[in-house]
Motif scaffolding. Structure first.
Motif, PDB file in Angstrom:
ATOM      1  N   ALA A 253       1.223   4.177  -2.747  1.00  0.00           N
ATOM      2  CA  ALA A 253       1.049   5.581  -2.364  1.00  0.00           C
ATOM      3  C   ALA A 253       2.191   6.437  -2.898  1.00  0.00           C
ATOM      4  CB  ALA A 253       0.957   5.698  -0.844  1.00  0.00           C
TER       5      ALA A 253
ATOM      6  N   CYS B   9      -3.994   6.837   7.943  1.00  0.00           N
ATOM      7  CA  CYS B   9      -4.386   7.905   7.013  1.00  0.00           C
ATOM      8  C   CYS B   9      -4.411   9.260   7.705  1.00  0.00           C
ATOM      9  CB  CYS B   9      -5.756   7.594   6.405  1.00  0.00           C
ATOM     10  SG  CYS B   9      -5.772   6.169   5.291  1.00  0.00           S
TER      11      CYS B   9
ATOM     12  N   SER C  11       0.833  -1.211   0.000  1.00  0.00           N
ATOM     13  CA  SER C  11       0.000   0.000   0.000  1.00  0.00           C
ATOM     14  C   SER C  11       0.865   1.257   0.000  1.00  0.00           C
ATOM     15  CB  SER C  11      -0.934   0.008   1.220  1.00  0.00           C
ATOM     16  OG  SER C  11      -1.920  -0.999   1.113  1.00  0.00           O
ATOM     17  N   PHE C  12       1.915   1.265   0.814  1.00  0.00           N
ATOM     18  CA  PHE C  12       2.806   2.426   0.863  1.00  0.00           C
ATOM     19  C   PHE C  12       3.550   2.601  -0.455  1.00  0.00           C
ATOM     20  CE2 PHE C  12       2.539   1.907   5.570  1.00  0.00           C
ATOM     21  CZ  PHE C  12       2.074   3.188   5.850  1.00  0.00           C
TER      22      PHE C  12
ATOM     23  N   LEU D 192      -3.666   4.294  -0.046  1.00  0.00           N
ATOM     24  CA  LEU D 192      -3.584   3.456   1.151  1.00  0.00           C
ATOM     25  C   LEU D 192      -4.870   2.665   1.375  1.00  0.00           C
ATOM     26  CD1 LEU D 192      -1.752   5.839   3.660  1.00  0.00           C
ATOM     27  CD2 LEU D 192      -0.829   3.826   2.519  1.00  0.00           C
TER      28      LEU D 192
END
Length: 292
Positions: free
Chosen positions: A75, A273, A71-72, A224
């Motif tokens: 991002a 978040c 996810s990072f 995210l």
């Protein structure tokens, strides 16, 4: 009108419907998610209080941190892609030929649902008769990669689809902000001998810095919690290579029937978040407000 708007009761009456809606749709679900994260629950039967066990389990869960890493990474890619969107917007706002047609083309993905986009890219990435591999084989390469089946390639392949999906959204935001800059400022810079690059870097970008900050937050936080396109395209595979926090939360809550642990993941994602949004605001804060 001034008399009405100075009445605190009237102001409260106007705000009440929106406040109730926000409370029911946002704040109460957040509180319930945090509460469910303290429970052992399959989503249907009785709940049993286990305190912070789900959160301790989450911190020790290697698969969760593996999905968090993906996810990072998405991002970071999404934030970097904003540079490309901004460059395209600068060109479109510069009155180039065909700008109106290009704007319409870039907006096409916004008309499609994430599921339709996922199905489209599944066809493009098909290992035997997909558009991409057909082009590669036409160049004389006999064994093109299986883009969604190779762990080292799957995240990159998904990221290309995400870039395509959100290009029109961010280009539209940047284009609107750039067109809001008065022509007199740009013309004055041209008279002073500024080059197009200098005008873009020293005049236009500072004037839309607030918009850029907002899009950075949208891109990073949106990545995210990204779920639908990834789930349809790969389901988190192969072997967890494209698993992200949201899809891992779905797997635990609805497939493993561990709704308490899934809620803990969801609440932890919310905290991540919020922290990242706060950090971006702190890092991009400026004491100087550009006015025009």
């Amino acid at each position: 009108m001034n008399k009405v708007m100075s009445n605190k009761f009237i102001i409260g009456l106007y705000i009440l419907p929106a406040l109730l809606l926000i409370t029911v749709l946002i704040y109460i679900p957040i509180i319930l998610t945090g509460y469910y994260g303290l429970m052992k629950w399959d989503g249907i039967g009785e709940m049993s209080f286990i305190g912070l066990d789900n959160y301790i389990k989450l911190i020790q869960d290697k698969l969760f941190w593996n999905s968090a890493g993906h996810s990072f990474l998405l991002a970071i890619f999404s934030a970097l892609s904003l540079v490309g969107y901004l460059a395209i917007s600068l060109l479109l706002a510069g009155k180039i030929k065909g700008a109106n047609l290009l704007r319409k083309i870039y907006l096409i993905p916004m008309l499609l649902s994430s599921v339709a986009i996922a199905q489209l890219w599944l066809k493009i990435y098909h290992p035997s008769n997909g558009l991409l591999n057909s082009l590669i084989m036409s160049l004389g390469i006999d064994n093109p990669p299986a883009w969604l089946s190779e762990p080292k390639l799957v995240l990159g392949a998904i990221f290309v689809a995400i870039i395509w999906q959100y290009a029109g959204f961010y280009i539209l935001i940047y284009y609107a902000a750039l067109k809001n800059i008065p022509d007199s400022i740009v013309e004055a810079a041209k008279i002073d001998g500024a080059s197009p690059i200098q005008i873009a870097y020293r005049i236009k970008l500072p004037l839309i810095a607030g918009v850029i900050k907002v899009t950075i937050v949208l891109a990073i936080v949106g990545s995210l919690k990204y779920f639908d396109l990834i789930y349809v395209m790969t389901g988190g595979g192969p072997n967890g290579a494209s698993e992200v926090i949201a899809s891992y939360m779905y797997q635990k809550a609805f497939k493993a029937d561990d709704f308490g642990y899934g809620s803990a993941i969801g609440f932890f994602l919310l905290l991540i978040c919020l922290v990242i949004t706060w950090m971006i605001r702190k890092l991009t804060v400026s004491n100087e407000e550009v006015q025009y």
